[in-house]
Write a protein that holds these residues in place. Structure first.
Motif, PDB file in Angstrom:
ATOM      1  N   MET A   1       0.840  -1.190   0.000  1.00  0.00           N
ATOM      2  CA  MET A   1       0.000   0.000   0.000  1.00  0.00           C
ATOM      3  C   MET A   1       0.879   1.244   0.000  1.00  0.00           C
ATOM      4  O   MET A   1       1.882   1.292   0.709  1.00  0.00           O
ATOM      5  CB  MET A   1      -0.898   0.025   1.238  1.00  0.00           C
ATOM      6  N   ARG A   2       0.519   2.210  -0.808  1.00  0.00           N
ATOM      7  CA  ARG A   2       1.192   3.509  -0.764  1.00  0.00           C
ATOM      8  C   ARG A   2       0.328   4.454   0.060  1.00  0.00           C
ATOM      9  O   ARG A   2      -0.871   4.611  -0.185  1.00  0.00           O
ATOM     10  CB  ARG A   2       1.428   4.064  -2.156  1.00  0.00           C
ATOM     11  N   LEU A   3       0.935   5.075   1.064  1.00  0.00           N
ATOM     12  CA  LEU A   3       0.238   5.994   1.958  1.00  0.00           C
ATOM     13  C   LEU A   3       0.690   7.415   1.657  1.00  0.00           C
ATOM     14  O   LEU A   3       1.876   7.744   1.782  1.00  0.00           O
ATOM     15  CB  LEU A   3       0.533   5.633   3.414  1.00  0.00           C
ATOM     16  N   LEU A   4      -0.266   8.238   1.235  1.00  0.00           N
ATOM     17  CA  LEU A   4      -0.012   9.656   0.987  1.00  0.00           C
ATOM     18  C   LEU A   4      -0.551  10.454   2.157  1.00  0.00           C
ATOM     19  O   LEU A   4      -1.741  10.377   2.467  1.00  0.00           O
ATOM     20  CB  LEU A   4      -0.714  10.108  -0.292  1.00  0.00           C
ATOM     21  N   LEU A   5       0.306  11.199   2.808  1.00  0.00           N
ATOM     22  CA  LEU A   5      -0.101  12.030   3.937  1.00  0.00           C
ATOM     23  C   LEU A   5       0.058  13.494   3.547  1.00  0.00           C
ATOM     24  O   LEU A   5       1.167  13.941   3.220  1.00  0.00           O
ATOM     25  CB  LEU A   5       0.762  11.733   5.169  1.00  0.00           C
ATOM     26  N   VAL A   6      -1.043  14.232   3.581  1.00  0.00           N
ATOM     27  CA  VAL A   6      -1.001  15.657   3.258  1.00  0.00           C
ATOM     28  C   VAL A   6      -1.375  16.455   4.496  1.00  0.00           C
ATOM     29  O   VAL A   6      -2.403  16.191   5.124  1.00  0.00           O
ATOM     30  CB  VAL A   6      -1.963  15.995   2.098  1.00  0.00           C
ATOM     31  N   ARG A   7      -0.509  17.403   4.840  1.00  0.00           N
ATOM     32  CA  ARG A   7      -0.902  18.349   5.881  1.00  0.00           C
ATOM     33  C   ARG A   7      -1.755  19.433   5.224  1.00  0.00           C
ATOM     34  O   ARG A   7      -1.501  19.844   4.090  1.00  0.00           O
ATOM     35  CB  ARG A   7       0.318  18.995   6.537  1.00  0.00           C
ATOM     36  N   HIS A   8      -2.770  19.889   5.936  1.00  0.00           N
ATOM     37  CA  HIS A   8      -3.657  20.944   5.437  1.00  0.00           C
ATOM     38  C   HIS A   8      -2.864  22.207   5.080  1.00  0.00           C
ATOM     39  O   HIS A   8      -1.731  22.411   5.533  1.00  0.00           O
ATOM     40  CB  HIS A   8      -4.708  21.282   6.496  1.00  0.00           C
ATOM     41  N   GLY A   9      -3.475  23.070   4.281  1.00  0.00           N
ATOM     42  CA  GLY A   9      -2.863  24.349   3.953  1.00  0.00           C
ATOM     43  C   GLY A   9      -2.809  25.269   5.161  1.00  0.00           C
ATOM     44  O   GLY A   9      -3.382  24.996   6.219  1.00  0.00           O
ATOM     45  N   GLU A  10      -2.122  26.371   4.972  1.00  0.00           N
ATOM     46  CA  GLU A  10      -1.974  27.347   6.057  1.00  0.00           C
ATOM     47  C   GLU A  10      -3.334  27.832   6.551  1.00  0.00           C
ATOM     48  O   GLU A  10      -4.257  28.062   5.771  1.00  0.00           O
ATOM     49  CB  GLU A  10      -1.172  28.552   5.554  1.00  0.00           C
ATOM     50  N   THR A  11      -3.444  28.003   7.868  1.00  0.00           N
ATOM     51  CA  THR A  11      -4.648  28.570   8.466  1.00  0.00           C
ATOM     52  C   THR A  11      -4.377  30.004   8.919  1.00  0.00           C
ATOM     53  O   THR A  11      -3.245  30.479   8.902  1.00  0.00           O
ATOM     54  CB  THR A  11      -5.110  27.764   9.697  1.00  0.00           C
ATOM     55  N   VAL A  12      -5.432  30.653   9.346  1.00  0.00           N
ATOM     56  CA  VAL A  12      -5.306  32.011   9.878  1.00  0.00           C
ATOM     57  C   VAL A  12      -4.359  32.011  11.074  1.00  0.00           C
ATOM     58  O   VAL A  12      -3.490  32.883  11.197  1.00  0.00           O
ATOM     59  CB  VAL A  12      -6.696  32.555  10.269  1.00  0.00           C
ATOM     60  N   TRP A  13      -4.493  31.028  11.955  1.00  0.00           N
ATOM     61  CA  TRP A  13      -3.626  30.975  13.131  1.00  0.00           C
ATOM     62  C   TRP A  13      -2.196  30.572  12.764  1.00  0.00           C
ATOM     63  O   TRP A  13      -1.250  31.035  13.399  1.00  0.00           O
ATOM     64  CB  TRP A  13      -4.200  30.010  14.172  1.00  0.00           C
ATOM     65  N   ASN A  14      -2.013  29.714  11.765  1.00  0.00           N
ATOM     66  CA  ASN A  14      -0.654  29.421  11.310  1.00  0.00           C
ATOM     67  C   ASN A  14       0.047  30.714  10.909  1.00  0.00           C
ATOM     68  O   ASN A  14       1.210  30.942  11.251  1.00  0.00           O
ATOM     69  CB  ASN A  14      -0.660  28.489  10.102  1.00  0.00           C
ATOM     70  N   ALA A  15      -0.654  31.543  10.163  1.00  0.00           N
ATOM     71  CA  ALA A  15      -0.072  32.798   9.692  1.00  0.00           C
ATOM     72  C   ALA A  15       0.288  33.718  10.852  1.00  0.00           C
ATOM     73  O   ALA A  15       1.249  34.493  10.767  1.00  0.00           O
ATOM     74  CB  ALA A  15      -1.041  33.502   8.745  1.00  0.00           C
ATOM     75  N   GLU A  16      -0.451  33.616  11.946  1.00  0.00           N
ATOM     76  CA  GLU A  16      -0.200  34.441  13.127  1.00  0.00           C
ATOM     77  C   GLU A  16       0.765  33.771  14.105  1.00  0.00           C
ATOM     78  O   GLU A  16       1.025  34.308  15.181  1.00  0.00           O
ATOM     79  CB  GLU A  16      -1.522  34.729  13.847  1.00  0.00           C
ATOM     80  N   ARG A  17       1.272  32.593  13.737  1.00  0.00           N
ATOM     81  CA  ARG A  17       2.199  31.814  14.575  1.00  0.00           C
ATOM     82  C   ARG A  17       1.563  31.480  15.924  1.00  0.00           C
ATOM     83  O   ARG A  17       2.184  31.588  16.966  1.00  0.00           O
ATOM     84  CB  ARG A  17       3.521  32.566  14.797  1.00  0.00           C
ATOM     85  N   ARG A  18       0.291  31.062  15.861  1.00  0.00           N
ATOM     86  CA  ARG A  18      -0.432  30.645  17.068  1.00  0.00           C
ATOM     87  C   ARG A  18      -0.699  29.152  16.981  1.00  0.00           C
ATOM     88  O   ARG A  18      -1.026  28.619  15.919  1.00  0.00           O
ATOM     89  CB  ARG A  18      -1.765  31.395  17.182  1.00  0.00           C
ATOM     90  N   LEU A  19      -0.573  28.454  18.106  1.00  0.00           N
ATOM     91  CA  LEU A  19      -0.829  27.021  18.149  1.00  0.00           C
ATOM     92  C   LEU A  19      -2.331  26.782  18.159  1.00  0.00           C
ATOM     93  O   LEU A  19      -3.069  27.391  18.926  1.00  0.00           O
ATOM     94  CB  LEU A  19      -0.194  26.402  19.393  1.00  0.00           C
ATOM     95  N   GLN A  20      -2.779  25.852  17.315  1.00  0.00           N
ATOM     96  CA  GLN A  20      -4.216  25.619  17.210  1.00  0.00           C
ATOM     97  C   GLN A  20      -4.644  24.241  17.681  1.00  0.00           C
ATOM     98  O   GLN A  20      -5.778  24.061  18.122  1.00  0.00           O
ATOM     99  CB  GLN A  20      -4.687  25.847  15.780  1.00  0.00           C
ATOM    100  N   GLY A  21      -3.762  23.241  17.605  1.00  0.00           N
ATOM    101  CA  GLY A  21      -4.155  21.914  18.053  1.00  0.00           C
ATOM    102  C   GLY A  21      -5.436  21.469  17.385  1.00  0.00           C
ATOM    103  O   GLY A  21      -5.580  21.572  16.167  1.00  0.00           O
ATOM    104  N   ASP A  22      -6.407  21.006  18.187  1.00  0.00           N
ATOM    105  CA  ASP A  22      -7.659  20.513  17.612  1.00  0.00           C
ATOM    106  C   ASP A  22      -8.739  21.590  17.513  1.00  0.00           C
ATOM    107  O   ASP A  22      -9.892  21.278  17.234  1.00  0.00           O
ATOM    108  CB  ASP A  22      -8.174  19.306  18.401  1.00  0.00           C
ATOM    109  N   ARG A  23      -8.368  22.856  17.721  1.00  0.00           N
ATOM    110  CA  ARG A  23      -9.318  23.940  17.515  1.00  0.00           C
ATOM    111  C   ARG A  23      -9.617  24.039  16.022  1.00  0.00           C
ATOM    112  O   ARG A  23      -8.717  23.925  15.193  1.00  0.00           O
ATOM    113  CB  ARG A  23      -8.731  25.259  18.033  1.00  0.00           C
TER     114      ARG A  23
END
Length: 200
Positions: A1-23
């Motif tokens: 099996m080939r497993l492709l893992l994609v992290r989501h694109g940048e969020t508003v909080w990513n841009a602000e350098r804030r940790l979001q966790g499961d928010r």
């Protein structure tokens, strides 16, 4: 099996350098553009099965990649960061070595989910995907924490030994009876992609 893992694109909080966790923080305009740009890289692998975290930022990323109506699995959700949720990384770095220890998987924010627990639930998600008789190429749209957990679980790579998982990036692993092999990490749009299965 080939497993492709994609992290989501940048969020508003990513841009602000804030940790979001499961928010449940939405993608920024940049994040939507990043996900759209990554679409042809992912499509070249022709995933037969698509799974996402239930959070909006992963579901929107999957849609922008060209895979609406995907299956949601909470085991691929980002870790709960407890009291650190919403804090800026600059503030945490000023408090001493706890932030670096957390990035290395050796510290749990107060009220948060330990990295070992994150790894355990992600490992269960991987096991279910591997048990599917269909096999083939599976795409999981998820978060940085679960991707680091997969690398630890399948390859023994501790978080301290890898660079951060970039937004809208692709990690590719091949899972066989003799174990897992890492074919690509942090692949971005415009970079030379890992060859899809069956192509030279």
């Amino acid at each position: 099996m080939r497993l492709l893992l994609v992290r989501h694109g940048e969020t508003v909080w990513n841009a602000e350098r804030r940790l979001q966790g499961d928010r449940d923080i939405p993608l920024s305009a940049t994040g939507r553009a990043q996900a759209s740009a990554l679409a042809p890289v992912v499509a070249a692998h022709a995933p037969a099965c698509v799974v996402t975290s239930p959070l909006a930022r992963t579901r929107e990323t999957a849609e922008l990649l060209g895979f609406p109506g995907e299956r949601h699995d909470a085991r691929w959700q980002e870790a709960d960061l407890g009291d650190w949720t919403g804090l800026r990384t600059a503030v945490l770095r000023e408090r001493g070595g706890a932030y670096a220890a957390w990035r290395a998987g050796r510290f749990t924010p107060p009220g948060g989910e330990p990295f070992a627990a994150l790894t355990e639930r992600v490992a269960a998600g991987v096991a279910d995907l591997r048990a599917d008789p269909g096999g083939g190429v599976v795409l999981v749209v998820t978060h940085g924490g679960p991707i680091r957990a997969v690398l630890r679980h399948l390859l023994g790579l501790e978080p301290a030994r890898i660079v951060p998982v970039g937004p809208a990036s692709l990690t590719v692993l091949d899972l066989g009876v003799d174990g897992a092999r890492l074919h690509g990490y942090n692949i971005r749009a415009g970079a030379e992609a890992v060859q899809p299965v069956g192509r030279s």
